[in-house]
Design a protein around this motif. Structure first.
Motif, PDB file in Angstrom:
ATOM      1  N   MET A 164     -12.527  84.340  79.819  1.00  0.00           N
ATOM      2  CA  MET A 164     -11.336  83.875  80.487  1.00  0.00           C
ATOM      3  C   MET A 164     -10.627  82.867  79.580  1.00  0.00           C
ATOM      4  N   MET A 165      -9.336  83.016  79.427  1.00  0.00           N
ATOM      5  CA  MET A 165      -8.547  82.134  78.588  1.00  0.00           C
ATOM      6  C   MET A 165      -8.198  80.857  79.352  1.00  0.00           C
ATOM      7  N   SER A 166      -8.181  79.727  78.621  1.00  0.00           N
ATOM      8  CA  SER A 166      -7.703  78.480  79.213  1.00  0.00           C
ATOM      9  C   SER A 166      -6.635  77.894  78.305  1.00  0.00           C
ATOM     10  N   THR A 167      -5.679  77.189  78.912  1.00  0.00           N
ATOM     11  CA  THR A 167      -4.566  76.603  78.171  1.00  0.00           C
ATOM     12  C   THR A 167      -4.366  75.167  78.603  1.00  0.00           C
ATOM     13  N   GLY A 168      -3.627  74.401  77.787  1.00  0.00           N
ATOM     14  CA  GLY A 168      -3.340  73.029  78.149  1.00  0.00           C
ATOM     15  C   GLY A 168      -2.373  72.392  77.174  1.00  0.00           C
ATOM     16  N   VAL A 169      -2.006  71.160  77.483  1.00  0.00           N
ATOM     17  CA  VAL A 169      -1.155  70.351  76.624  1.00  0.00           C
ATOM     18  C   VAL A 169      -2.031  69.253  76.032  1.00  0.00           C
ATOM     19  N   GLN A 170      -2.107  69.182  74.708  1.00  0.00           N
ATOM     20  CA  GLN A 170      -2.919  68.170  74.043  1.00  0.00           C
ATOM     21  C   GLN A 170      -2.140  66.883  73.796  1.00  0.00           C
ATOM     22  N   TRP A 171      -0.832  67.003  73.518  1.00  0.00           N
ATOM     23  CA  TRP A 171      -0.013  65.815  73.303  1.00  0.00           C
ATOM     24  C   TRP A 171       1.457  66.156  73.525  1.00  0.00           C
ATOM     25  N   ILE A 172       2.260  65.099  73.682  1.00  0.00           N
ATOM     26  CA  ILE A 172       3.716  65.216  73.740  1.00  0.00           C
ATOM     27  C   ILE A 172       4.257  64.431  72.557  1.00  0.00           C
ATOM     28  N   GLY A 173       5.140  65.066  71.790  1.00  0.00           N
ATOM     29  CA  GLY A 173       5.688  64.432  70.598  1.00  0.00           C
ATOM     30  C   GLY A 173       7.200  64.472  70.585  1.00  0.00           C
ATOM     31  N   THR A 174       7.776  63.633  69.741  1.00  0.00           N
ATOM     32  CA  THR A 174       9.221  63.595  69.526  1.00  0.00           C
ATOM     33  C   THR A 174       9.471  63.516  68.034  1.00  0.00           C
ATOM     34  N   LEU A 175      10.406  64.323  67.563  1.00  0.00           N
ATOM     35  CA  LEU A 175      10.790  64.325  66.152  1.00  0.00           C
ATOM     36  C   LEU A 175      12.294  64.130  66.027  1.00  0.00           C
ATOM     37  N   GLY A 176      12.693  63.272  65.097  1.00  0.00           N
ATOM     38  CA  GLY A 176      14.104  63.103  64.797  1.00  0.00           C
ATOM     39  C   GLY A 176      14.657  64.320  64.079  1.00  0.00           C
ATOM     40  N   PRO A 177      15.970  64.388  63.918  1.00  0.00           N
ATOM     41  CA  PRO A 177      16.613  65.525  63.259  1.00  0.00           C
ATOM     42  C   PRO A 177      16.024  65.796  61.875  1.00  0.00           C
ATOM     43  N   GLY A 178      15.583  67.023  61.656  1.00  0.00           N
ATOM     44  CA  GLY A 178      15.076  67.449  60.352  1.00  0.00           C
ATOM     45  C   GLY A 178      13.751  66.831  59.934  1.00  0.00           C
ATOM     46  N   LYS A 179      13.099  66.069  60.799  1.00  0.00           N
ATOM     47  CA  LYS A 179      11.863  65.365  60.441  1.00  0.00           C
ATOM     48  C   LYS A 179      10.638  66.265  60.554  1.00  0.00           C
ATOM     49  N   THR A 180       9.604  65.905  59.789  1.00  0.00           N
ATOM     50  CA  THR A 180       8.302  66.567  59.824  1.00  0.00           C
ATOM     51  C   THR A 180       7.232  65.508  60.004  1.00  0.00           C
ATOM     52  N   GLU A 181       6.272  65.772  60.901  1.00  0.00           N
ATOM     53  CA  GLU A 181       5.143  64.870  61.101  1.00  0.00           C
ATOM     54  C   GLU A 181       3.886  65.691  61.323  1.00  0.00           C
ATOM     55  N   ARG A 182       2.733  65.026  61.118  1.00  0.00           N
ATOM     56  CA  ARG A 182       1.443  65.680  61.307  1.00  0.00           C
ATOM     57  C   ARG A 182       0.673  64.974  62.422  1.00  0.00           C
ATOM     58  N   TRP A 183       0.097  65.773  63.302  1.00  0.00           N
ATOM     59  CA  TRP A 183      -0.780  65.289  64.358  1.00  0.00           C
ATOM     60  C   TRP A 183      -2.174  65.834  64.104  1.00  0.00           C
ATOM     61  N   TYR A 184      -3.189  65.177  64.661  1.00  0.00           N
ATOM     62  CA  TYR A 184      -4.539  65.736  64.583  1.00  0.00           C
ATOM     63  C   TYR A 184      -5.229  65.588  65.929  1.00  0.00           C
ATOM     64  N   THR A 185      -6.171  66.469  66.171  1.00  0.00           N
ATOM     65  CA  THR A 185      -6.973  66.445  67.378  1.00  0.00           C
ATOM     66  C   THR A 185      -8.387  66.816  66.984  1.00  0.00           C
ATOM     67  N   TRP A 186      -9.361  66.020  67.388  1.00  0.00           N
ATOM     68  CA  TRP A 186     -10.717  66.141  66.873  1.00  0.00           C
ATOM     69  C   TRP A 186     -11.723  66.427  67.989  1.00  0.00           C
ATOM     70  N   GLY A 187     -12.916  66.796  67.568  1.00  0.00           N
ATOM     71  CA  GLY A 187     -14.023  67.006  68.496  1.00  0.00           C
ATOM     72  C   GLY A 187     -14.092  68.391  69.104  1.00  0.00           C
ATOM     73  N   TRP A 188     -13.375  69.349  68.529  1.00  0.00           N
ATOM     74  CA  TRP A 188     -13.354  70.712  69.069  1.00  0.00           C
ATOM     75  C   TRP A 188     -14.597  71.479  68.625  1.00  0.00           C
ATOM     76  N   ASN A 189     -15.095  72.300  69.514  1.00  0.00           N
ATOM     77  CA  ASN A 189     -16.245  73.154  69.215  1.00  0.00           C
ATOM     78  C   ASN A 189     -15.802  74.244  68.238  1.00  0.00           C
ATOM     79  N   PRO A 190     -16.423  74.327  67.072  1.00  0.00           N
ATOM     80  CA  PRO A 190     -15.998  75.334  66.091  1.00  0.00           C
ATOM     81  C   PRO A 190     -16.289  76.771  66.514  1.00  0.00           C
ATOM     82  N   ALA A 191     -17.079  76.963  67.560  1.00  0.00           N
ATOM     83  CA  ALA A 191     -17.345  78.318  68.049  1.00  0.00           C
ATOM     84  C   ALA A 191     -16.183  78.867  68.881  1.00  0.00           C
TER      85      ALA A 191
END
Length: 85
Positions: free
Chosen positions: A1-28
């Protein structure tokens, strides 16, 4: 069964690039990351993203998600995931 969710909410200015990270995920798990703008702007794509993964240890991984605002206005978005069965 598939599960979905929202990990974060972000905002970017015009033409901007940013990096987010999320840790502790099961590699399986098979995790798909996708970005959903919450700021309406019709006529063209608003966001682009790339996902990279780090195997932090034997039981955890970290996802690094780089998001780019493709517009000339500020965009707010949800960083969403889907865990596939």
């Amino acid at each position: 069964m598939m599960s979905t969710g929202v990990q974060w909410i972000g905002t970017l200015g015009p033409g901007k690039t940013e990096r987010w990270y999320t840790w502790g995920w099961n590699p399986a798990l098979h995790v798909v990351w996708y970005m959903m703008p919450t700021t309406p702007k019709s006529g063209a794509p608003e966001l682009g993203w790339e996902v990279a993964v780090e195997r932090a240890n034997a039981t955890q991984c970290t996802y690094w998600i780089t998001v780019k605002n493709l517009t000339n206005v500020q965009v707010t978005f949800e960083g969403r995931y889907a865990i596939l069965s």
